[in-house]
Design a protein around this motif. Structure first.
Motif, mmCIF file in Angstrom:
data_model
loop_
_atom_site.group_PDB
_atom_site.id
_atom_site.type_symbol
_atom_site.label_atom_id
_atom_site.label_comp_id
_atom_site.label_asym_id
_atom_site.label_seq_id
_atom_site.Cartn_x
_atom_site.Cartn_y
_atom_site.Cartn_z
ATOM 1 N N ARG A 40 0.834 -1.212 0.000
ATOM 2 C CA ARG A 40 0.000 0.000 0.000
ATOM 3 C C ARG A 40 0.866 1.258 0.000
ATOM 4 N NH1 ARG A 40 -2.981 -4.019 2.320
ATOM 5 N NH2 ARG A 40 -5.267 -3.918 2.043
ATOM 6 N N SER B 192 -5.461 2.347 -1.344
ATOM 7 C CA SER B 192 -5.150 1.738 -0.054
ATOM 8 C C SER B 192 -6.316 0.903 0.461
ATOM 9 C CB SER B 192 -4.786 2.817 0.971
ATOM 10 O OG SER B 192 -3.621 3.513 0.583
ATOM 11 N N VAL B 193 -7.521 1.429 0.304
ATOM 12 C CA VAL B 193 -8.703 0.719 0.787
ATOM 13 C C VAL B 193 -8.969 -0.540 -0.040
ATOM 14 C CG1 VAL B 193 -11.205 0.867 1.067
ATOM 15 C CG2 VAL B 193 -9.754 2.789 1.775
ATOM 16 N N TYR B 194 -8.837 -0.412 -1.357
ATOM 17 C CA TYR B 194 -9.175 -1.519 -2.259
ATOM 18 C C TYR B 194 -7.927 -2.188 -2.832
ATOM 19 C CZ TYR B 194 -13.769 0.630 -1.976
ATOM 20 O OH TYR B 194 -14.953 1.140 -1.511
ATOM 21 N N TYR B 195 -6.833 -2.128 -2.093
ATOM 22 C CA TYR B 195 -5.540 -2.618 -2.578
ATOM 23 C C TYR B 195 -5.607 -4.052 -3.094
ATOM 24 C CZ TYR B 195 -0.685 -4.232 -2.367
ATOM 25 O OH TYR B 195 0.530 -4.786 -2.666
ATOM 26 N N THR C 24 -5.988 7.128 -1.212
ATOM 27 C CA THR C 24 -7.049 6.624 -0.343
ATOM 28 C C THR C 24 -7.744 5.415 -0.954
ATOM 29 O OG1 THR C 24 -7.441 8.848 0.541
ATOM 30 C CG2 THR C 24 -9.191 7.216 0.845
#
Length: 237
Positions: A81, A127-130, A124
């Protein structure tokens, strides 16, 4: 065509990718000090070039550590990430000195706000849906964001001519070629040692070097040439 797995070394899951970027982080930290010394006496130049220096060292450090770590480990997921985030930061960090050095007023600030807002959004979301982001989508987003910055580069090219910005252009092309090879997952140069991903790492280092040299030329203390070249755009029309 199936890809050939990279052979690991003790402590280095992807040796070439890791070692090349860790060494690169040290080299660009030193080059960054040299660049900032050239900008002494002008606070604005030092700040914008400092952003560029940070972005290069941050990307190379995160990438180097990420590629050290074993596939499937929690640490690798965290560094993955950060690696994605660092790519976004590098794109905006490279663009920041261009806007500062060659533009003034809304053309400078509005573009920087849009660029860094896009970076914050990208960091953002990625990172959330990496875990769910296809590699090809990541590559496409990075190319799109990079060539958004390239639009401003075309304006600089119009004002300065090819000879003076050839390193800026060459660096952008090098990034793009490396990213395309990464997206195509081709070629394998040395099976088990250097594949398409390693070529991407070489392209990153080469493009960074070209851009560093370009910024070094315009960072020299006491020269306002870079800042005023484009201020006459309105009066020329």
């Amino acid at each position: 065509m199936p890809t050939v797995p990279i052979r690991s070394l003790p402590g280095f899951y992807e040796p070439f990718s890791s070692i090349s970027h860790l060494l690169g982080a040290g080299v660009f930290a030193i080059l960054g000090v040299i660049l900032l010394q050239e900008a002494r006496g002008h606070r604005g130049r030092m700040v914008c070039l400092g952003v560029y220096v940070f972005s290069t060292v941050f990307l190379l450090s995160m990438s180097g550590v990420y590629h050290m770590l074993q596939e499937g480990s929690t640490a690798r997921a965290v560094l993955g990430r950060l690696d994605f985030a660092a790519i976004f930061v590098l794109i905006a960090g490279t663009h920041t000195p261009i806007q500062w050095l060659f533009f003034r007023g809304p053309a400078r600030w509005l573009t920087l706000v849009v660029m860094w807002s896009a970076v914050a959004t990208g960091v953002t979301l990625f990172s959330v849906y990496y875990e769910d982001v296809p590699p090809a989508l990541g590559t496409a987003v990075f190319l799109l964001l990079g060539w958004f910055a390239g639009v401003c580069g075309l304006i600089v090219w119009k004002r300065l001519g090819t000879a003076r910005i050839r390193l800026l252009i060459a660096g952008g092309v090098t990034y793009s070629v490396g990213a395309i090879l990464l997206g195509l997952q081709w070629p394998t140069v040395v099976p088990g040692v250097i594949g398409f991903h390693e070529l991407w790492h070489i392209a990153v280092l080469g493009a960074m070097a070209m851009h560093w040299r370009f910024f070094y030329h315009f960072a020299r203390s006491g020269s306002d040439t870079a800042e005023v070249l484009l201020t006459s755009t309105a009066t020329d029309s």
